[in-house]
Design a protein around this motif. Sequence first.
Motif, short mmCIF file in Angstrom:
data_model
loop_
_atom_site.label_atom_id
_atom_site.label_comp_id
_atom_site.label_asym_id
_atom_site.label_seq_id
_atom_site.Cartn_x
_atom_site.Cartn_y
_atom_site.Cartn_z
N VAL A 32 -13.62 -47.97 -18.92
CA VAL A 32 -12.51 -48.73 -18.32
C VAL A 32 -11.30 -48.71 -19.25
N GLU A 33 -11.53 -48.94 -20.53
CA GLU A 33 -10.43 -48.97 -21.50
C GLU A 33 -9.76 -47.60 -21.66
N LEU A 34 -10.54 -46.53 -21.57
CA LEU A 34 -10.00 -45.19 -21.77
C LEU A 34 -9.33 -44.60 -20.53
N CYS A 35 -9.57 -45.19 -19.37
CA CYS A 35 -9.01 -44.65 -18.13
C CYS A 35 -7.48 -44.82 -18.15
N PRO A 36 -6.72 -43.71 -18.22
CA PRO A 36 -5.27 -43.83 -18.34
C PRO A 36 -4.57 -44.35 -17.09
#
Length: 74
Positions: free
Chosen positions: A52-56
Amino acid sequence: MPHIRADRDVCIGAGQCVLTAPDLFDSDDEGLVTLLDAHPDPSRLGDLREAVELCPSGALRLAEADERDEADEP
């Protein structure tokens, strides 16, 4: 139990989710996210949070276990 939601209308096909957890996410012929397991084992919560955090594009989010959406089902 964690529940992951993916908005394919927001997905830009960056593939960070697939790189983070290839057993939980895949991409289709258009390069858009496909959920392989919308309700993974609770032990995978760390991987889900990272994806979730890495999804741009912000296409992924963790939801409450009782939150359901037909679009999330594989």
